[in-house]
Design a protein around this motif. Structure first.
Motif, short mmCIF file in Angstrom:
data_model
loop_
_atom_site.label_atom_id
_atom_site.label_comp_id
_atom_site.label_asym_id
_atom_site.label_seq_id
_atom_site.Cartn_x
_atom_site.Cartn_y
_atom_site.Cartn_z
N LEU A 32 12.19 12.56 69.05
CA LEU A 32 12.36 13.42 67.77
C LEU A 32 13.84 13.26 67.59
O LEU A 32 14.39 13.34 66.49
CB LEU A 32 12.06 14.83 67.68
CG LEU A 32 10.55 14.98 67.34
CD1 LEU A 32 10.15 16.39 67.60
CD2 LEU A 32 10.12 14.66 66.17
N SER A 33 14.80 13.48 68.76
CA SER A 33 16.11 13.52 68.50
C SER A 33 16.55 12.09 68.06
O SER A 33 17.63 12.05 67.25
CB SER A 33 16.86 13.81 69.82
OG SER A 33 16.66 13.13 70.82
N ASP A 34 16.18 11.01 68.75
CA ASP A 34 16.61 9.93 68.31
C ASP A 34 15.92 9.32 66.88
O ASP A 34 16.97 8.77 66.04
CB ASP A 34 15.88 8.77 69.26
CG ASP A 34 16.37 8.79 70.78
OD1 ASP A 34 17.62 9.37 70.98
OD2 ASP A 34 15.89 8.37 71.46
N HIS A 35 14.88 9.86 66.67
CA HIS A 35 14.37 9.63 65.27
C HIS A 35 15.30 10.45 64.21
O HIS A 35 15.54 9.71 63.10
CB HIS A 35 12.81 9.93 65.00
CG HIS A 35 12.36 9.55 63.87
ND1 HIS A 35 11.60 10.36 63.32
CD2 HIS A 35 12.22 8.22 62.99
CE1 HIS A 35 10.99 9.91 62.26
NE2 HIS A 35 11.65 8.64 62.14
N LEU A 39 17.35 9.05 60.96
CA LEU A 39 17.05 9.33 59.82
C LEU A 39 18.10 9.66 58.92
O LEU A 39 18.74 9.36 57.87
CB LEU A 39 16.19 10.36 59.57
CG LEU A 39 14.60 9.78 59.91
CD1 LEU A 39 13.51 10.84 59.87
CD2 LEU A 39 14.35 8.80 58.84
N ASN A 40 19.26 10.49 59.77
CA ASN A 40 20.40 10.97 59.12
C ASN A 40 21.52 9.78 58.86
O ASN A 40 22.23 9.84 58.10
CB ASN A 40 21.06 12.13 60.24
CG ASN A 40 20.37 13.33 60.38
OD1 ASN A 40 19.75 13.60 59.40
ND2 ASN A 40 20.83 13.89 61.25
N GLN A 41 21.39 8.76 59.86
CA GLN A 41 22.31 7.57 59.69
C GLN A 41 21.94 6.99 58.58
O GLN A 41 22.52 6.51 57.71
CB GLN A 41 22.38 6.79 61.08
CG GLN A 41 23.15 5.84 61.04
CD GLN A 41 23.06 4.80 62.05
OE1 GLN A 41 22.33 5.14 63.05
NE2 GLN A 41 24.18 3.97 62.48
N GLN A 42 20.55 6.80 58.44
CA GLN A 42 19.95 5.90 57.18
C GLN A 42 20.31 6.68 56.06
O GLN A 42 20.60 6.09 54.81
CB GLN A 42 18.47 5.70 57.23
CG GLN A 42 17.81 4.87 56.10
CD GLN A 42 18.46 3.50 56.09
OE1 GLN A 42 18.39 2.85 57.12
NE2 GLN A 42 18.53 2.93 54.99
#
Length: 132
Positions: A32-35, A39-42
């Motif tokens: 979840l933290s990596d995902h 998502l935030n970066q995208q």
């Protein structure tokens, strides 16, 4: 522990009755933290806008390509390509590895049709010979 003390029945009993594997639950926090970070970066990347630069003639594009190639200078390219929001993609900064009347070859040996170039300009001085 030696082979005389080892009892496979005890091990099998442990895995059948006592051990409970949580499966993917133990990795869920990491995922979840990596995902979420991805998502935030995208999202930030998707919100960036690149204004359309003026369309240049094939004559000007050809002149800049010739200068960049002969002087081993990088160029900034903006293509006519737009994304799903009708926004231009980011400018490509690259050396020109070769070109002819129809296509150019840029870094990573990618081919670009000259008619797909909207705007080209010489980039600030960078030595690309070590990257080729």
């Amino acid at each position: 522990m030696n082979d005389k003390d080892f009892d496979l029945n005890i091990v099998n009993r442990f895995f059948r009755h006592d051990y409970h594997d949580r499966g993917l639950m133990k990795w869920q926090g990491f995922y979840l933290s990596d995902h979420t970070a991805a998502l935030n970066q995208q999202k930030v990347h998707d919100q960036q806008q690149y204004p359309a630069m003026p369309q240049q003639s094939l004559t000007i594009i050809g002149q800049i390509l010739a200068t960049a190639y002969t002087q081993n200078q990088a160029v900034n390219l903006q293509l006519n390509t737009v994304d799903h929001n009708n926004q231009h993609l980011a400018t490509i900064t690259t050396p020109i590895l070769g070109y002819n009347a129809a296509t150019i070859v840029i870094a990573n040996h990618q081919f670009i049709n000259i008619n797909d170039i909207q705007h080209i300009e010489l980039a600030r001085s960078t030595n690309w010979t070590s990257n080729q």
